[in-house]
Design a protein around this motif. Structure first.
Motif, short mmCIF file in Angstrom:
data_model
loop_
_atom_site.label_atom_id
_atom_site.label_comp_id
_atom_site.label_asym_id
_atom_site.label_seq_id
_atom_site.Cartn_x
_atom_site.Cartn_y
_atom_site.Cartn_z
N VAL A 336 -51.77 -16.44 52.45
CA VAL A 336 -50.49 -16.70 53.01
C VAL A 336 -50.66 -17.99 53.68
O VAL A 336 -51.32 -17.86 54.62
N PRO A 337 -49.60 -18.78 53.57
CA PRO A 337 -49.88 -19.97 54.46
C PRO A 337 -49.05 -19.81 55.87
O PRO A 337 -48.06 -20.07 56.04
N LEU A 338 -50.05 -19.09 56.64
CA LEU A 338 -49.70 -18.83 57.92
C LEU A 338 -49.94 -19.93 58.96
O LEU A 338 -51.13 -20.25 59.03
N VAL A 339 -49.19 -20.53 59.66
CA VAL A 339 -49.52 -21.84 60.12
C VAL A 339 -49.21 -21.78 61.70
O VAL A 339 -49.53 -22.73 62.58
N GLY A 340 -49.13 -20.62 62.56
CA GLY A 340 -48.88 -20.66 64.04
C GLY A 340 -48.82 -19.15 64.26
O GLY A 340 -48.47 -18.08 63.66
N PHE A 341 -49.01 -18.88 65.60
CA PHE A 341 -49.06 -17.63 66.44
C PHE A 341 -48.51 -17.98 67.76
O PHE A 341 -48.74 -18.97 68.30
N THR A 342 -47.82 -16.88 68.19
CA THR A 342 -47.16 -17.11 69.45
C THR A 342 -47.30 -15.71 70.39
O THR A 342 -47.04 -14.66 69.86
N TRP A 343 -47.75 -15.92 71.64
CA TRP A 343 -47.67 -14.66 72.57
C TRP A 343 -46.35 -14.97 73.35
O TRP A 343 -46.29 -15.82 73.82
N TYR A 344 -45.35 -14.06 73.25
CA TYR A 344 -44.09 -14.05 73.84
C TYR A 344 -43.95 -12.98 74.93
O TYR A 344 -44.04 -11.87 74.68
N SER A 345 -43.69 -13.46 76.09
CA SER A 345 -43.56 -14.85 76.40
C SER A 345 -44.41 -15.41 77.47
O SER A 345 -45.30 -14.57 78.00
N LEU A 346 -44.37 -16.40 78.29
CA LEU A 346 -45.26 -17.07 78.96
C LEU A 346 -45.56 -16.25 80.39
O LEU A 346 -46.65 -16.03 80.87
N THR A 347 -44.10 -15.82 80.93
CA THR A 347 -44.19 -15.04 82.15
C THR A 347 -43.83 -13.76 81.70
O THR A 347 -43.24 -13.30 80.97
N ASP A 348 -43.97 -12.71 82.88
CA ASP A 348 -43.59 -11.50 82.65
C ASP A 348 -41.87 -11.44 82.41
O ASP A 348 -41.26 -12.58 82.73
N GLN A 349 -41.33 -10.37 81.89
CA GLN A 349 -40.07 -10.40 81.68
C GLN A 349 -39.36 -9.11 82.88
O GLN A 349 -40.19 -8.56 83.18
N VAL A 350 -38.05 -9.00 82.65
CA VAL A 350 -37.24 -8.14 83.61
C VAL A 350 -36.51 -7.24 82.66
O VAL A 350 -35.75 -7.96 82.07
N ASP A 351 -36.50 -6.07 82.73
CA ASP A 351 -35.39 -5.18 82.26
C ASP A 351 -35.72 -4.84 80.72
O ASP A 351 -34.79 -4.19 80.05
N TRP A 352 -36.83 -5.38 80.24
CA TRP A 352 -36.84 -5.21 78.56
C TRP A 352 -37.38 -3.62 78.38
O TRP A 352 -37.27 -3.55 77.43
N ASP A 353 -37.85 -2.81 79.40
CA ASP A 353 -38.27 -1.60 79.09
C ASP A 353 -37.01 -0.86 78.90
O ASP A 353 -37.15 0.20 78.38
N THR A 354 -35.94 -1.20 79.03
CA THR A 354 -34.64 -0.45 78.71
C THR A 354 -33.79 -1.36 77.79
O THR A 354 -32.69 -1.16 77.38
N GLY A 355 -34.48 -2.33 77.04
CA GLY A 355 -34.11 -3.23 76.13
C GLY A 355 -32.81 -4.05 76.65
O GLY A 355 -31.80 -4.25 75.76
N LEU A 356 -32.86 -4.40 77.83
CA LEU A 356 -31.80 -5.11 78.50
C LEU A 356 -30.44 -4.65 78.39
O LEU A 356 -29.35 -5.07 78.68
N ARG A 357 -30.58 -3.11 78.59
CA ARG A 357 -29.25 -2.31 78.61
C ARG A 357 -29.00 -1.96 80.04
O ARG A 357 -27.79 -1.50 80.25
N GLU A 358 -29.98 -2.06 80.89
CA GLU A 358 -29.71 -1.86 82.33
C GLU A 358 -30.06 -2.77 83.20
O GLU A 358 -31.21 -3.35 82.91
N ASN A 359 -29.21 -3.14 84.26
CA ASN A 359 -29.64 -4.28 85.06
C ASN A 359 -30.23 -3.71 86.20
O ASN A 359 -29.85 -3.52 87.42
N ASN A 360 -31.70 -3.27 86.11
CA ASN A 360 -32.62 -2.51 87.06
C ASN A 360 -33.21 -3.45 87.84
O ASN A 360 -33.85 -3.19 88.89
N GLY A 361 -33.75 -4.54 87.20
CA GLY A 361 -34.74 -5.71 88.12
C GLY A 361 -36.04 -5.11 87.96
O GLY A 361 -36.91 -5.52 88.68
#
Length: 434
Positions: A336-361
């Protein structure tokens, strides 16, 4: 082949999700939550320190697009020239899960045309940019906004989902065409979630098959591929007209595309007989599911997102990085012509533990660096991986290289001046024959 080809595309990204919640009253702006507006110079320093050259990145749509053909480029005019001076190559992410207040949400039919004008204006202002993801994770955006009731319109029915999906994919296609009028050699990396649904019992086979067909809808429409009969009836039963369906069939721009696919531990699901789902964790894994998508679309592939929380032991993210990289190598070695790889994201994220459904910080330890801009163990491991593999991968197959036109390859070309061409001449899009 141009002289300064970069080889394999090792990348990271600046998380720039901007969905609204609470009936549109709360904007979940990840660039604000993660401190990028204040620390963008340090963030770009970190990208360079790790040895990454490619950055999934975009200006905040809700503060840049002020109205139809009204733009505020003040932030973009700071950051994009700085990226260029550093020799960092942006994969420009123009729409990431949310819209400006004046457009409302993804039920709005005006979104597609307004967004295409915005994409054209961006390409004219920064004509040196070649790589784009016009709309990020089109399927997830439609699902979370219009079927799961989490974001933006917060609706929960199939008709709302189909409406959101057709507007989102149309916006993506019109944006690609608009960008190509300015930059005929533009390349588009579709960052899309790659999913799989496992039947928990024989009675669940039907619901699982339906969901496994629905997971392809955004890319089928985007690449002008005829959907299967079940999905065709589903689309028409829920508000898509025959003319709208044929619009997607007849706007075939896949020859400008790289199929970017995102894979997390949450991308696989168990399905029960009643159609309900629950997370299954990793069963097939990235390599198996990527082969399913590649066999369907036959396009070059880039692994455009993955991450895992650092965890209590401190090494879970490093182990996941090594596992995903092993999967990338397996996919490449299988042809398969696989041309790249990404770790997402550069820094930690905020509130993705609730799928951005709650504004908890609540800070999620998913980044290559923490929010103090200190590298995590996975950031150090990614730095070492890039150092060890950069020189090896291009020599394994010189054909697996993306044809980028970097500034240094064209010393006499004025990238600061707009260059336009008719859409038909720019794309040379063949009529769909699939």
């Amino acid at each position: 082949m141009v002289s300064n080809q970069p080889g394999f595309l090792f990348a990271t990204g600046i998380e720039n999700s901007i969905p609204t919640i609470d009936g549109g009253r709360v904007r979940m702006d990840e660039m604000d939550k993660c401190g990028h507006y204040r620390h963008w110079r340090r963030d770009f320093d970190l990208v360079q320190e790790i040895g990454i050259r490619f950055l999934r990145y975009g200006p905040p749509l809700h503060t840049t697009l002020l109205g139809a053909r009204r733009y505020d480029w003040s932030f973009a005019d700071e950051v994009f020239p700085d990226l260029r001076r550093r020799g960092l190559v942006p994969i420009v992410d123009l729409c990431h899960f949310g819209l400006p207040d004046f457009l409302g949400d993804f039920q709005n039919p005006d979104f597609s045309a307004v967004f295409a004008d915005y994409a054209r204006a961006f390409a004219q202002r920064y004509p040196w940019v070649q790589l784009y993801t016009p709309v990020n994770e089109m399927s997830i955006c439609a699902l979370f906004s219009a079927l799961y009731g989490w974001w933006n319109e917060q609706m929960r029915d199939d008709r709302a989902f189909v409406t959101a999906l057709k507007h989102i994919v149309k916006a993506n296609l019109l944006a690609m065409r608009a960008i190509l009028e300015v930059r005929p050699d533009a390349l588009f990396v579709q960052s899309e979630s790659t999913e799989y649904f496992h039947a928990r019992s024989p009675a669940a086979i039907g619901p699982a098959e339906t969901r496994n067909a629905r997971r392809f809808l955004s890319l089928d429409l985007n690449y002008g591929r005829r959907v299967d009969s079940t999905m065709y009836e589903y689309l028409l039963d829920n508000g898509m007209t025959r003319d709208e369906y044929h619009f997607f069939l007849n706007n075939n721009l896949k020859h400008h595309c790289i199929m970017g696919n995102d894979y997390y531990q949450t991308n696989e699901h168990h399905v029960s007989a009643d159609g309900s789902t629950m997370a299954s964790g990793e069963i097939f894994g990235y390599a198996v599911i990527t082969h399913q998508y590649y066999n369907r679309y036959r396009l070059p592939v880039m692994h455009t997102e993955t991450n895992l929380c650092q965890g209590a032991c401190g090494d879970e993210a490093v182990k996941w990085l090594r596992k995903e990289w092993a999967n990338v190598l397996r996919v490449r070695n299988n042809g398969v012509p696989l041309v790249g790889f990404t770790w997402y994201s550069l820094t930690d994220q905020v509130d993705w533990d609730t799928g951005l459904r709650e504004n908890n910080g609540h800070v999620n330890a998913l980044g290559l660096a923490d929010l103090d801009r200190q590298l995590r163990p996975v950031g150090l491991a990614y730095r070492d991986l890039i150092r060890d593999w950069t020189e090896v991968l291009p020599t394994q197959s010189v054909c697996l290289q993306v044809p980028l036109a970097l500034d240094s390859d064209y010393p006499g070309f004025d990238f600061a001046a707009p260059h336009t061409a008719p859409a038909e001449a720019a794309t040379g899009a063949p009529r769909n024959t699939e």
